[in-house]
Design a protein around this motif. Structure first.
Motif, short mmCIF file in Angstrom:
data_model
loop_
_atom_site.label_atom_id
_atom_site.label_comp_id
_atom_site.label_asym_id
_atom_site.label_seq_id
_atom_site.Cartn_x
_atom_site.Cartn_y
_atom_site.Cartn_z
N MET A 1 62.68 42.93 20.71
CA MET A 1 61.75 43.67 21.57
C MET A 1 60.56 42.78 21.90
SD MET A 1 59.94 47.34 20.84
CE MET A 1 58.85 48.07 22.05
N ALA A 2 60.18 42.77 23.18
CA ALA A 2 59.06 41.93 23.60
C ALA A 2 57.76 42.44 23.01
CB ALA A 2 58.97 41.91 25.12
N THR A 3 56.92 41.52 22.67
CA THR A 3 55.59 41.88 22.15
C THR A 3 54.53 41.13 22.94
OG1 THR A 3 55.67 40.08 20.52
CG2 THR A 3 56.48 42.26 19.83
N GLY A 4 53.28 41.61 22.83
CA GLY A 4 52.20 40.94 23.52
C GLY A 4 52.13 41.35 24.98
N THR A 5 51.11 40.87 25.65
CA THR A 5 50.89 41.17 27.06
C THR A 5 50.57 39.89 27.81
OG1 THR A 5 48.54 41.57 26.67
CG2 THR A 5 50.00 43.48 26.53
N TYR A 6 50.67 39.96 29.12
CA TYR A 6 50.28 38.83 29.93
C TYR A 6 48.77 38.60 29.80
CZ TYR A 6 54.75 39.08 32.44
OH TYR A 6 56.08 39.07 32.77
N PRO A 7 48.32 37.36 29.88
CA PRO A 7 46.86 37.14 30.01
C PRO A 7 46.39 37.72 31.33
CG PRO A 7 48.06 35.11 30.43
CD PRO A 7 49.08 36.10 29.91
N THR A 8 45.11 37.96 31.46
CA THR A 8 44.58 38.56 32.68
C THR A 8 43.59 37.61 33.35
OG1 THR A 8 42.75 39.62 31.50
CG2 THR A 8 44.82 40.88 31.71
N ARG A 9 43.31 37.92 34.61
CA ARG A 9 42.30 37.20 35.37
C ARG A 9 41.70 38.18 36.37
NH1 ARG A 9 45.91 33.26 39.35
NH2 ARG A 9 47.11 34.92 40.37
N PRO A 10 40.55 37.87 36.96
CA PRO A 10 39.95 38.81 37.90
C PRO A 10 40.87 39.11 39.08
CG PRO A 10 38.36 37.12 37.26
CD PRO A 10 39.70 36.70 36.71
N ALA A 11 40.87 40.36 39.53
CA ALA A 11 41.68 40.76 40.67
C ALA A 11 41.19 40.04 41.92
CB ALA A 11 41.61 42.26 40.88
N PRO A 12 42.10 39.62 42.81
CA PRO A 12 41.67 38.96 44.06
C PRO A 12 40.91 39.92 44.95
CG PRO A 12 44.02 39.45 44.12
CD PRO A 12 43.56 39.75 42.72
N ARG A 13 39.89 39.42 45.61
CA ARG A 13 39.08 40.24 46.52
C ARG A 13 38.89 39.48 47.82
NH1 ARG A 13 36.65 44.23 43.36
NH2 ARG A 13 36.71 43.79 41.12
N LEU A 14 39.33 40.09 48.93
CA LEU A 14 39.16 39.45 50.24
C LEU A 14 37.78 39.73 50.82
CD1 LEU A 14 42.69 40.11 51.78
CD2 LEU A 14 41.82 38.02 50.74
N ARG A 15 37.10 40.74 50.30
CA ARG A 15 35.71 41.03 50.67
C ARG A 15 35.53 41.20 52.18
NH1 ARG A 15 32.65 40.56 46.20
NH2 ARG A 15 33.43 39.24 44.50
N ARG A 16 36.29 42.08 52.78
CA ARG A 16 36.11 42.40 54.19
C ARG A 16 35.32 43.70 54.31
NH1 ARG A 16 41.83 40.55 54.89
NH2 ARG A 16 41.68 38.56 56.03
N ASP A 17 34.38 43.74 55.27
CA ASP A 17 33.68 45.00 55.49
C ASP A 17 34.60 45.92 56.30
OD1 ASP A 17 33.50 44.35 58.25
OD2 ASP A 17 31.54 43.39 57.96
N ASP A 18 34.18 47.18 56.47
CA ASP A 18 35.06 48.16 57.10
C ASP A 18 35.49 47.75 58.49
OD1 ASP A 18 34.74 49.59 54.82
OD2 ASP A 18 33.57 51.23 55.70
N ALA A 19 34.56 47.26 59.30
CA ALA A 19 34.88 46.90 60.68
C ALA A 19 35.89 45.75 60.72
CB ALA A 19 33.61 46.52 61.44
N GLU A 20 35.70 44.76 59.87
CA GLU A 20 36.62 43.63 59.84
C GLU A 20 37.99 44.07 59.34
OE1 GLU A 20 37.02 39.10 58.03
OE2 GLU A 20 35.60 40.51 57.14
N ALA A 21 38.00 44.97 58.35
CA ALA A 21 39.27 45.45 57.82
C ALA A 21 40.08 46.15 58.91
CB ALA A 21 39.02 46.39 56.64
N VAL A 22 39.42 46.97 59.70
CA VAL A 22 40.11 47.67 60.80
C VAL A 22 40.63 46.66 61.82
CG1 VAL A 22 39.79 49.23 62.76
CG2 VAL A 22 38.83 49.82 60.52
#
Length: 219
Positions: A1-22
């Motif tokens: 049975m597998a044990t342990g977990t993956y290491p983590t890192r900060p989630a990627p963020r594209l940082r678009r404002d609402d108008a740019e996202a649309v």
């Protein structure tokens, strides 16, 4: 049975404002709304690196337990494409003349398709996508069809973004593909995607899509 977990890192963020996202979402929709299934291909070669990058994009798809149960077989060899066509047309003859219900044939009739699949030879490349199932070297995958389906969607989008035409072809059954392409028994064919540039006189059916109001429910 597998044990342990993956290491983590900060989630990627594209940082678009609402108008740019649309704006970005609308531009992507405008591009993808031009994608159509093409059955008439030019013999113009497709750059190998474009196919490689499109497959790399497909392989970024999420998958059950991150097991990535897919294999993308790029076929350019004319003899292999000929054999794929022969195998597909044999199954399609059975489908159109024996297996398909009248209701199914009636649904297909406006598209004017039949058992003849010359595009499998004419397209400069085929990408045959396989589901990868458990074997001596592969772990048991989870949510295989869902995972592979998402990957195929990204593949089609990537190829279209690169200016290439595609078609999703699913002769049924597709067991003939494994032996032709030298794939192991635990790899099961999912879809065949001819890839290339539209032929000079290529046409597509003049159809429309359902509006977003018809396909989206907001609660």
């Amino acid at each position: 049975m597998a044990t342990g977990t993956y290491p983590t890192r900060p989630a990627p963020r594209l940082r678009r404002d609402d108008a740019e996202a649309v704006e970005v979402a609308r531009a992507f929709h405008d591009t993808m709304s031009q994608r159509r299934s093409v059955r008439d291909f030019a013999d113009t070669p497709v750059p190998a690196e474009v196919l490689r990058e499109a497959v790399a994009t497909a392989a970024t798809a999420p998958s059950g337990a991150n097991l990535e149960p897919w294999r993308f077989v790029v076929v350019r060899d004319p003899e292999l494409k000929r054999r794929v066509r022969e195998g597909a047309e044999e199954e399609e003859r059975e489908f159109y003349h024996r297996r398909a219900s009248e209701e199914w044939l009636d649904a297909l009739a406006p598209l004017n398709t039949d058992e003849h699949k010359p595009f499998l030879e004419e397209a400069p490349a085929l990408i045959v996508v396989f589901e990868v199932h458990k074997s001596e070297t592969e772990p048991r995958p989870y949510y295989v069809k869902e995972s592979v389906g998402i990957a195929v969607g990204l593949l089609l989008a990537g190829l279209h973004q690169a200016g290439l035409a595609t078609l999703t072809h699913t002769p049924s059954p597709m067991k003939f593909l494994g032996p032709i392409l030298g794939r192991p028994a635990n790899e099961r064919p999912y879809v065949v995607i001819p890839v290339g540039y539209p032929g000079e006189n290529a046409t597509v059916p003049d159809i429309s899509r359902k509006s977003v109001e018809e396909v989206m429910v907001e609660l």
